[in-house]
Design a protein around this motif. Sequence first.
Motif, PDB file in Angstrom:
ATOM      1  N   ASP A 100      12.097  13.195  -7.175  1.00  0.00           N
ATOM      2  CA  ASP A 100      13.055  12.128  -7.487  1.00  0.00           C
ATOM      3  C   ASP A 100      12.394  10.810  -7.109  1.00  0.00           C
ATOM      4  N   GLY A 101      11.750  10.184  -8.062  1.00  0.00           N
ATOM      5  CA  GLY A 101      11.003   8.973  -7.732  1.00  0.00           C
ATOM      6  C   GLY A 101       9.785   9.356  -6.917  1.00  0.00           C
ATOM      7  N   ARG A 102       9.753   8.935  -5.669  1.00  0.00           N
ATOM      8  CA  ARG A 102       8.638   9.268  -4.777  1.00  0.00           C
ATOM      9  C   ARG A 102       9.022  10.321  -3.744  1.00  0.00           C
ATOM     10  N   ASN A 103      10.211  10.864  -3.821  1.00  0.00           N
ATOM     11  CA  ASN A 103      10.672  11.835  -2.828  1.00  0.00           C
ATOM     12  C   ASN A 103      10.527  13.268  -3.331  1.00  0.00           C
ATOM     13  N   PRO A 104       9.947  14.150  -2.509  1.00  0.00           N
ATOM     14  CA  PRO A 104       9.767  15.543  -2.899  1.00  0.00           C
ATOM     15  C   PRO A 104      11.002  16.396  -2.601  1.00  0.00           C
ATOM     16  N   LEU A 105      11.081  17.552  -3.263  1.00  0.00           N
ATOM     17  CA  LEU A 105      12.180  18.500  -3.063  1.00  0.00           C
ATOM     18  C   LEU A 105      11.672  19.907  -3.371  1.00  0.00           C
ATOM     19  N   ILE A 106      12.037  20.858  -2.505  1.00  0.00           N
ATOM     20  CA  ILE A 106      11.765  22.274  -2.751  1.00  0.00           C
ATOM     21  C   ILE A 106      13.078  23.018  -2.570  1.00  0.00           C
ATOM     22  N   ARG A 107      13.456  23.804  -3.586  1.00  0.00           N
ATOM     23  CA  ARG A 107      14.716  24.559  -3.541  1.00  0.00           C
ATOM     24  C   ARG A 107      14.390  26.049  -3.626  1.00  0.00           C
ATOM     25  N   PHE A 108      14.933  26.807  -2.663  1.00  0.00           N
ATOM     26  CA  PHE A 108      14.761  28.252  -2.632  1.00  0.00           C
ATOM     27  C   PHE A 108      16.048  28.908  -3.127  1.00  0.00           C
ATOM     28  N   ALA A 109      15.942  29.721  -4.178  1.00  0.00           N
ATOM     29  CA  ALA A 109      17.080  30.518  -4.645  1.00  0.00           C
ATOM     30  C   ALA A 109      17.076  31.815  -3.843  1.00  0.00           C
ATOM     31  N   ASN A 110      18.244  32.210  -3.347  1.00  0.00           N
ATOM     32  CA  ASN A 110      18.362  33.400  -2.499  1.00  0.00           C
ATOM     33  C   ASN A 110      17.320  33.375  -1.385  1.00  0.00           C
ATOM     34  N   PRO A 111      17.376  32.369  -0.526  1.00  0.00           N
ATOM     35  CA  PRO A 111      16.349  32.202   0.503  1.00  0.00           C
ATOM     36  C   PRO A 111      16.349  33.362   1.496  1.00  0.00           C
ATOM     37  N   PRO A 112      15.168  33.855   1.856  1.00  0.00           N
ATOM     38  CA  PRO A 112      15.113  34.930   2.835  1.00  0.00           C
ATOM     39  C   PRO A 112      15.323  34.405   4.256  1.00  0.00           C
TER      40      PRO A 112
END
Length: 138
Positions: A100-112
Amino acid sequence: MAPQAEAQNWRLEPTFGSIALRSGFVPDPHRHRVIAGGDNHFLGSEDCRFGGWFASPPDYRLIYEAGRFPTLTLTVDAPGDTMLLVNDPHSRWYCNDDHDGRNPLIRFANPPTGQYDIWVGTYNRSNVRNAVIYISER
């Protein structure tokens, strides 16, 4: 998913601490301040193809107990261009730059359940930045 980050050592104590969170934690999002950047260059992921500068030890460690929520999201807010590198409980590496612009994002589906080691890097080596990591299930 990113290739293994050779210079990042998840066995080291995190520089800015750790937190244990159980699914359903409040407040959501959990926020934690870190200093982004480091002396180790990471390159080799589709989502981080230009690479970035990270510290060797993790910046922050999350011990997460999975539950009723189907996603776990890690993002960073900082005044400059930052990157996010995460080693998940299965020793898989994830990297993101400029979600998002200069900001990172990591999304985990069904995170362990388990240990997530988190590094916040900078695009330029000399641009060490104050940053906030956000951890959310929303």
